[in-house]
Structures are given as C-alpha cells and as structure tokens.
Design a protein around this motif. Sequence first.
Motif, PDB file in Angstrom:
ATOM      1  N   LEU A  45       5.636  20.929  17.622  1.00  0.00           N
ATOM      2  CA  LEU A  45       5.409  19.654  18.305  1.00  0.00           C
ATOM      3  C   LEU A  45       6.186  18.523  17.635  1.00  0.00           C
ATOM      4  O   LEU A  45       6.806  17.695  18.310  1.00  0.00           O
ATOM      5  CB  LEU A  45       3.920  19.322  18.347  1.00  0.00           C
ATOM      6  CG  LEU A  45       3.078  20.160  19.307  1.00  0.00           C
ATOM      7  CD1 LEU A  45       1.605  19.832  19.147  1.00  0.00           C
ATOM      8  CD2 LEU A  45       3.522  19.922  20.739  1.00  0.00           C
ATOM      9  N   ILE A  46       6.159  18.477  16.318  1.00  0.00           N
ATOM     10  CA  ILE A  46       6.901  17.442  15.595  1.00  0.00           C
ATOM     11  C   ILE A  46       8.394  17.573  15.875  1.00  0.00           C
ATOM     12  O   ILE A  46       9.090  16.580  16.093  1.00  0.00           O
ATOM     13  CB  ILE A  46       6.600  17.516  14.078  1.00  0.00           C
ATOM     14  CG1 ILE A  46       5.152  17.084  13.816  1.00  0.00           C
ATOM     15  CG2 ILE A  46       7.581  16.671  13.275  1.00  0.00           C
ATOM     16  CD1 ILE A  46       4.687  17.314  12.400  1.00  0.00           C
ATOM     17  N   PHE A  47       8.880  18.802  15.910  1.00  0.00           N
ATOM     18  CA  PHE A  47      10.290  19.054  16.208  1.00  0.00           C
ATOM     19  C   PHE A  47      10.657  18.523  17.592  1.00  0.00           C
ATOM     20  O   PHE A  47      11.653  17.818  17.760  1.00  0.00           O
ATOM     21  CB  PHE A  47      10.564  20.556  16.102  1.00  0.00           C
ATOM     22  CG  PHE A  47      11.961  20.958  16.434  1.00  0.00           C
ATOM     23  CD1 PHE A  47      13.004  20.690  15.557  1.00  0.00           C
ATOM     24  CD2 PHE A  47      12.249  21.606  17.625  1.00  0.00           C
ATOM     25  CE1 PHE A  47      14.302  21.052  15.865  1.00  0.00           C
ATOM     26  CE2 PHE A  47      13.540  21.978  17.938  1.00  0.00           C
ATOM     27  CZ  PHE A  47      14.568  21.705  17.056  1.00  0.00           C
ATOM     28  N   PHE A  48       9.845  18.846  18.611  1.00  0.00           N
ATOM     29  CA  PHE A  48      10.134  18.396  19.966  1.00  0.00           C
ATOM     30  C   PHE A  48      10.019  16.885  20.095  1.00  0.00           C
ATOM     31  O   PHE A  48      10.806  16.255  20.807  1.00  0.00           O
ATOM     32  CB  PHE A  48       9.223  19.090  20.990  1.00  0.00           C
ATOM     33  CG  PHE A  48       9.669  20.482  21.313  1.00  0.00           C
ATOM     34  CD1 PHE A  48      10.932  20.733  21.804  1.00  0.00           C
ATOM     35  CD2 PHE A  48       8.817  21.552  21.127  1.00  0.00           C
ATOM     36  CE1 PHE A  48      11.355  22.022  22.100  1.00  0.00           C
ATOM     37  CE2 PHE A  48       9.229  22.845  21.412  1.00  0.00           C
ATOM     38  CZ  PHE A  48      10.493  23.074  21.900  1.00  0.00           C
ATOM     39  N   ILE A  49       9.062  16.275  19.424  1.00  0.00           N
ATOM     40  CA  ILE A  49       8.934  14.817  19.465  1.00  0.00           C
ATOM     41  C   ILE A  49      10.187  14.172  18.872  1.00  0.00           C
ATOM     42  O   ILE A  49      10.703  13.199  19.401  1.00  0.00           O
ATOM     43  CB  ILE A  49       7.658  14.362  18.736  1.00  0.00           C
ATOM     44  CG1 ILE A  49       6.422  14.755  19.561  1.00  0.00           C
ATOM     45  CG2 ILE A  49       7.673  12.857  18.486  1.00  0.00           C
ATOM     46  CD1 ILE A  49       5.110  14.563  18.830  1.00  0.00           C
ATOM     47  N   GLY A  50      10.681  14.736  17.779  1.00  0.00           N
ATOM     48  CA  GLY A  50      11.906  14.218  17.174  1.00  0.00           C
ATOM     49  C   GLY A  50      13.091  14.330  18.121  1.00  0.00           C
ATOM     50  O   GLY A  50      13.904  13.405  18.241  1.00  0.00           O
ATOM     51  N   LYS A  53      12.681  11.770  20.952  1.00  0.00           N
ATOM     52  CA  LYS A  53      12.937  10.420  20.462  1.00  0.00           C
ATOM     53  C   LYS A  53      14.434  10.177  20.294  1.00  0.00           C
ATOM     54  O   LYS A  53      14.942   9.131  20.676  1.00  0.00           O
ATOM     55  CB  LYS A  53      12.204  10.197  19.147  1.00  0.00           C
ATOM     56  CG  LYS A  53      12.166   8.772  18.726  1.00  0.00           C
ATOM     57  CD  LYS A  53      11.133   8.577  17.664  1.00  0.00           C
ATOM     58  CE  LYS A  53      11.044   7.133  17.288  1.00  0.00           C
ATOM     59  NZ  LYS A  53       9.915   6.464  17.785  1.00  0.00           N
ATOM     60  N   SER A  54      15.142  11.157  19.744  1.00  0.00           N
ATOM     61  CA  SER A  54      16.587  10.966  19.563  1.00  0.00           C
ATOM     62  C   SER A  54      17.302  10.935  20.911  1.00  0.00           C
ATOM     63  O   SER A  54      18.247  10.178  21.088  1.00  0.00           O
ATOM     64  CB  SER A  54      17.170  12.059  18.664  1.00  0.00           C
ATOM     65  OG  SER A  54      17.186  13.304  19.325  1.00  0.00           O
ATOM     66  N   CYS A  55      16.840  11.728  21.869  1.00  0.00           N
ATOM     67  CA  CYS A  55      17.455  11.707  23.203  1.00  0.00           C
ATOM     68  C   CYS A  55      17.212  10.371  23.888  1.00  0.00           C
ATOM     69  O   CYS A  55      18.104   9.832  24.524  1.00  0.00           O
ATOM     70  CB  CYS A  55      16.905  12.837  24.073  1.00  0.00           C
ATOM     71  SG  CYS A  55      17.510  14.463  23.588  1.00  0.00           S
ATOM     72  N   SER A  56      16.004   9.829  23.760  1.00  0.00           N
ATOM     73  CA  SER A  56      15.713   8.560  24.420  1.00  0.00           C
ATOM     74  C   SER A  56      16.511   7.435  23.791  1.00  0.00           C
ATOM     75  O   SER A  56      16.973   6.545  24.480  1.00  0.00           O
ATOM     76  CB  SER A  56      14.216   8.251  24.382  1.00  0.00           C
ATOM     77  OG  SER A  56      13.795   7.988  23.059  1.00  0.00           O
ATOM     78  N   SER A  57      16.718   7.457  22.475  1.00  0.00           N
ATOM     79  CA  SER A  57      17.520   6.399  21.855  1.00  0.00           C
ATOM     80  C   SER A  57      18.985   6.528  22.270  1.00  0.00           C
ATOM     81  O   SER A  57      19.665   5.528  22.452  1.00  0.00           O
ATOM     82  CB  SER A  57      17.383   6.427  20.330  1.00  0.00           C
ATOM     83  OG  SER A  57      17.958   7.595  19.800  1.00  0.00           O
ATOM     84  N   LYS A  58      19.486   7.752  22.450  1.00  0.00           N
ATOM     85  CA  LYS A  58      20.856   7.930  22.925  1.00  0.00           C
ATOM     86  C   LYS A  58      20.989   7.412  24.350  1.00  0.00           C
ATOM     87  O   LYS A  58      21.978   6.801  24.703  1.00  0.00           O
ATOM     88  CB  LYS A  58      21.261   9.407  22.870  1.00  0.00           C
ATOM     89  CG  LYS A  58      21.519   9.887  21.466  1.00  0.00           C
ATOM     90  CD  LYS A  58      21.900  11.342  21.449  1.00  0.00           C
ATOM     91  CE  LYS A  58      22.057  11.838  20.025  1.00  0.00           C
ATOM     92  NZ  LYS A  58      22.311  13.263  19.964  1.00  0.00           N
ATOM     93  N   ASN A  59      19.962   7.649  25.185  1.00  0.00           N
ATOM     94  CA  ASN A  59      19.996   7.159  26.565  1.00  0.00           C
ATOM     95  C   ASN A  59      20.020   5.639  26.590  1.00  0.00           C
ATOM     96  O   ASN A  59      20.696   5.038  27.413  1.00  0.00           O
ATOM     97  CB  ASN A  59      18.798   7.685  27.361  1.00  0.00           C
ATOM     98  CG  ASN A  59      18.939   9.153  27.695  1.00  0.00           C
ATOM     99  OD1 ASN A  59      20.023   9.701  27.638  1.00  0.00           O
ATOM    100  ND2 ASN A  59      17.842   9.796  28.033  1.00  0.00           N
TER     101      ASN A  59
END
Length: 148
Positions: A45-50, A53-59
């Motif tokens: 879960l922590i891995f997927f949240i990370g 989060k990184s995908c949303s900041s790139k978007n």
Amino acid sequence: MAGVYDEETKRRLENRRRQAEIRRAEQIKRRNNYLLAACGIIVVLIFFIGILKSCSSKNEEQRVVNTTTKQAYVVVTTTEPETTTVEKVIKKTTDSVNFRKKKKIADKYVIETLPKGTEVEVVDDSDEEWCQIIYDGKTGYVSKEYLE
C-alpha cells in the motif's frame, strides 16, 4: 509413594506435554504468518501510494507546461476571409507582487516577484481573489488587489 508414577502414566504425561508444545508452536507459526502478511500488505500500500503521489505531481507539472505552451488557432470554414480580433487586457501591478504557479499563498509556488508598474496580460479574472496572467511567456497567478 508420593511422586512416583507408573510407566503408563509417565508416557501419557509426556505425550500431553509434547502435544501442548506442538499446538503452541503451530499457534505461534500461524500468528507470525498473519503478521507477515499484514506487513506485506502495508508495504505494498505504501508503495502504491508513493507511485500515485509521484504520478499526480508529474501530471500537475505537465498541466502547467501545457497551459504555457498552448497556441491559439483560428479555423476558417468559409471561402471569404474572416478576421478575428482578440482584445488583450493589459494591467499594471500597483506594488511588488508574487507571480505564482497556483492560487496558493505557499512560497513554493512563487515563480518570481514582479516589481511595481509591471505590465501583465490578464487571461482570466473570474476568481474573487486571483487573476490568471501571462508574464514573460509564462502563465500564472497574482492577487487581484495588486492590479489596476
């Protein structure tokens, strides 16, 4: 004689003791397996949240880049030439003002500080507090109270 058992009784007691130890070991093994599985799920879960989060900041970064690089096109559907006039709204800053990526006060969103009297092109002033502007080819936001 106290404390003296016959062989049959000793064997039964020893078997009960071994059975109890086996049951205890199995319970500990099951508990450890459950804990290991729970820890594994938490790590995933922590891995997927990370990743999310990184995908949303790139978007977000891509959205900012896309808004600054879009070009306007005029589509003509008739044979007669049409003229389209787009009136630019130019305003000046009334004081030094922070030019921001987002409509937020945090320092991390400041692109640069515009000096008093800087001319900017207003893109959108429908918000009560913020104006979307273009300055030096970049799109961002300034507080409305610093524009005239």
